[in-house]
Design a protein around this motif. Structure first.
Motif, mmCIF file in Angstrom:
data_model
loop_
_atom_site.group_PDB
_atom_site.id
_atom_site.type_symbol
_atom_site.label_atom_id
_atom_site.label_comp_id
_atom_site.label_asym_id
_atom_site.label_seq_id
_atom_site.Cartn_x
_atom_site.Cartn_y
_atom_site.Cartn_z
ATOM 1 N N CYS A 5 58.042 83.266 -35.059
ATOM 2 C CA CYS A 5 57.986 82.413 -34.235
ATOM 3 C C CYS A 5 58.761 81.454 -34.208
ATOM 4 C CB CYS A 5 56.429 81.739 -34.771
ATOM 5 S SG CYS A 5 55.030 82.675 -34.776
ATOM 6 N N GLN A 6 59.485 81.268 -35.429
ATOM 7 C CA GLN A 6 60.677 80.102 -35.303
ATOM 8 C C GLN A 6 61.762 80.794 -34.500
ATOM 9 O OE1 GLN A 6 61.777 79.746 -39.368
ATOM 10 N NE2 GLN A 6 59.886 78.548 -39.817
ATOM 11 N N ILE A 7 62.112 82.156 -34.571
ATOM 12 C CA ILE A 7 63.458 82.474 -33.734
ATOM 13 C C ILE A 7 62.776 82.579 -32.168
ATOM 14 C CG2 ILE A 7 64.442 84.707 -33.275
ATOM 15 C CD1 ILE A 7 64.139 85.413 -36.185
ATOM 16 N N SER A 8 61.563 82.851 -31.862
ATOM 17 C CA SER A 8 61.023 82.651 -30.627
ATOM 18 C C SER A 8 61.240 81.611 -29.895
ATOM 19 C CB SER A 8 59.709 83.310 -30.488
ATOM 20 O OG SER A 8 59.248 83.154 -29.262
ATOM 21 N N ALA A 9 60.718 80.372 -30.714
ATOM 22 C CA ALA A 9 60.837 79.188 -30.284
ATOM 23 C C ALA A 9 62.220 78.734 -29.855
ATOM 24 C CB ALA A 9 60.336 78.311 -31.186
ATOM 25 N N LYS A 10 63.098 79.108 -30.929
ATOM 26 C CA LYS A 10 64.770 78.914 -30.700
ATOM 27 C C LYS A 10 65.212 79.511 -29.684
ATOM 28 C CE LYS A 10 67.136 78.357 -34.249
ATOM 29 N NZ LYS A 10 67.894 78.857 -35.657
ATOM 30 N N MET A 11 64.958 80.661 -29.167
ATOM 31 C CA MET A 11 65.515 81.276 -28.273
ATOM 32 C C MET A 11 64.970 80.796 -26.835
ATOM 33 S SD MET A 11 65.229 85.383 -29.244
ATOM 34 C CE MET A 11 65.953 85.955 -27.766
ATOM 35 N N GLU A 12 63.823 80.202 -26.677
ATOM 36 C CA GLU A 12 63.165 79.787 -25.553
ATOM 37 C C GLU A 12 64.031 78.158 -25.340
ATOM 38 O OE1 GLU A 12 59.002 79.095 -26.235
ATOM 39 O OE2 GLU A 12 58.528 81.219 -25.941
ATOM 40 N N ALA A 13 64.118 77.615 -26.559
ATOM 41 C CA ALA A 13 64.880 76.337 -26.272
ATOM 42 C C ALA A 13 66.506 76.399 -25.896
ATOM 43 C CB ALA A 13 65.009 75.308 -27.609
ATOM 44 N N ILE A 14 66.790 77.674 -26.138
ATOM 45 C CA ILE A 14 68.405 77.933 -25.822
ATOM 46 C C ILE A 14 68.303 79.161 -24.916
ATOM 47 C CG2 ILE A 14 70.567 78.299 -26.666
ATOM 48 C CD1 ILE A 14 69.740 77.423 -29.262
ATOM 49 N N ASN A 15 68.842 78.885 -23.474
ATOM 50 C CA ASN A 15 69.078 79.832 -22.555
ATOM 51 C C ASN A 15 70.329 80.596 -22.752
ATOM 52 O OD1 ASN A 15 66.575 79.309 -21.437
ATOM 53 N ND2 ASN A 15 67.512 77.768 -20.111
ATOM 54 N N TYR A 16 70.312 81.912 -22.396
ATOM 55 C CA TYR A 16 71.640 82.608 -22.601
ATOM 56 C C TYR A 16 72.437 82.116 -21.519
ATOM 57 C CZ TYR A 16 74.764 86.928 -23.430
ATOM 58 O OH TYR A 16 75.625 87.513 -23.691
ATOM 59 N N PRO A 17 73.831 81.717 -21.811
ATOM 60 C CA PRO A 17 74.885 81.382 -20.945
ATOM 61 C C PRO A 17 75.105 82.262 -19.618
ATOM 62 C CG PRO A 17 75.571 81.391 -23.326
ATOM 63 C CD PRO A 17 74.312 82.180 -23.453
ATOM 64 N N LYS A 18 74.955 81.490 -18.478
ATOM 65 C CA LYS A 18 75.168 82.125 -17.317
ATOM 66 C C LYS A 18 76.822 82.201 -17.043
ATOM 67 C CE LYS A 18 73.957 82.121 -12.479
ATOM 68 N NZ LYS A 18 73.188 81.421 -11.601
ATOM 69 N N VAL A 19 77.296 83.238 -16.518
ATOM 70 C CA VAL A 19 78.654 83.270 -16.095
ATOM 71 C C VAL A 19 78.574 83.142 -14.784
ATOM 72 C CG1 VAL A 19 80.805 84.740 -15.928
ATOM 73 C CG2 VAL A 19 79.255 85.052 -17.928
ATOM 74 N N VAL A 20 79.520 82.208 -14.633
ATOM 75 C CA VAL A 20 79.909 81.657 -12.845
ATOM 76 C C VAL A 20 81.207 81.785 -12.611
ATOM 77 C CG1 VAL A 20 79.441 79.734 -11.399
ATOM 78 C CG2 VAL A 20 77.841 80.131 -13.252
ATOM 79 N N SER A 21 81.492 82.153 -11.415
ATOM 80 C CA SER A 21 83.080 82.317 -10.749
ATOM 81 C C SER A 21 82.927 81.347 -9.777
ATOM 82 C CB SER A 21 83.268 83.751 -10.445
ATOM 83 O OG SER A 21 84.594 83.758 -9.886
ATOM 84 N N GLY A 22 84.112 80.623 -9.864
ATOM 85 C CA GLY A 22 84.243 79.336 -8.521
ATOM 86 C C GLY A 22 85.160 80.105 -7.496
ATOM 87 N N ARG A 23 85.166 79.187 -6.556
ATOM 88 C CA ARG A 23 85.987 79.622 -5.400
ATOM 89 C C ARG A 23 87.726 79.552 -5.516
ATOM 90 N NH1 ARG A 23 83.978 75.702 -0.683
ATOM 91 N NH2 ARG A 23 81.767 76.213 -0.336
ATOM 92 N N ASP A 24 87.903 79.031 -6.910
ATOM 93 C CA ASP A 24 89.416 79.330 -7.274
ATOM 94 C C ASP A 24 89.489 80.407 -8.309
ATOM 95 O OD1 ASP A 24 87.945 78.389 -9.584
ATOM 96 O OD2 ASP A 24 89.292 76.557 -9.828
ATOM 97 N N LYS A 25 88.529 81.349 -8.216
ATOM 98 C CA LYS A 25 88.728 82.755 -9.224
ATOM 99 C C LYS A 25 88.489 82.019 -10.601
ATOM 100 C CE LYS A 25 89.171 84.942 -5.473
ATOM 101 N NZ LYS A 25 87.953 85.630 -4.913
#
Length: 239
Positions: A5-25
């Protein structure tokens, strides 16, 4: 609460980082921890030696995904970003902070006094043109306008680039010097020598070794498709 339950609560509080690419590459991680949001362009805030934007464009997404996995693992392990502001919100230092730190580290590397003074001058120009510690492309352009001479302009730009490139490794989001091109230096053509044999004869009378050096240099500078092809024995005998 059991361990699962502790691990599940921690994972809900921390989203997996999303990789974003800008217009400048350029790529970055869009990260949300609870109600707080932040952007990461490298792993310095988590002591991860990974800078995706230092790689070729076709490799940046892959490197950013690697960084996302490493950051996520750090967060699950209970580690927080190194820098927070007074309100406790995840934030970064002003750009000038990283550039100043880059200068201090460069000065400790034992380079020549002339080189160190050039880096200090580059920092002072950035500092004078920076507003509230922010350093962007306009800041660098304003600092470079101090010089009209193309050679001096390019030298100052090079030293600013050294500091900003190092600052990116320390945590600054991007290098603003990258988008500013060097100025083309005007070519200066020397006046042709009217009487080469007479000049070489004068040099030979002064110093035989200097004459041999001149002959070797003169021969190396001849273009094979023109000057060498047009040489005649009469010319060779005169020199």
């Amino acid at each position: 609460m059991n361990i699962n339950c502790q691990i599940s609560a921690k994972m809900e509080a921390i989203n997996y980082p999303k990789v974003v690419s800008g217009r400048d590459k350029k790529v970055y991680l869009d990260l949300k921890i609870g109600s707080k949001r932040m952007r990461l362009s490298n792993g310095s805030k988590f002591n991860i030696d990974l800078f995706p934007n230092s790689y070729p464009e076709n490799q940046r997404i892959n490197q950013a995904n690697i960084l996302a996995a490493q950051v996520y693992a750090k967060l699950l392990g209970g580690e927080s970003p190194k820098i927070k502001n007074e309100q406790g919100v995840l934030d970064s230092q002003p750009d000038l902070h990283y550039i100043r730190e880059a200068l201090n580290r460069k000065l400790q590397e034992g380079f020549s006094k002339h080189y160190n003074e050039a880096l200090k001058l580059a920092y002072l120009r950035i500092e004078a043109c920076s507003k509230f510690g922010n350093v962007d492309e306009k800041t660098i352009e304003l600092a470079l306008d101090w010089y009209e001479n193309n050679t001096s302009y390019n030298t100052l730009r090079r030293n600013m680039n050294i500091l900003c490139r190092y600052a990116v490794k320390l945590g600054m989001s991007n290098n603003p010097v990258n988008s500013i091109r060097r100025k083309r230096e005007k070519a200066k053509l020397n006046k042709p020598i009217g009487d080469v044999p007479a000049l070489l004869a004068e040099i030979r009378s002064f110093n035989e070794n200097l004459y041999l050096c001149c002959m070797l240099t003169y021969g190396c500078l001849l273009r094979p498709h023109r000057e060498v092809r047009e040489l005649k024995w009469g010319i060779l005998q005169t020199i």
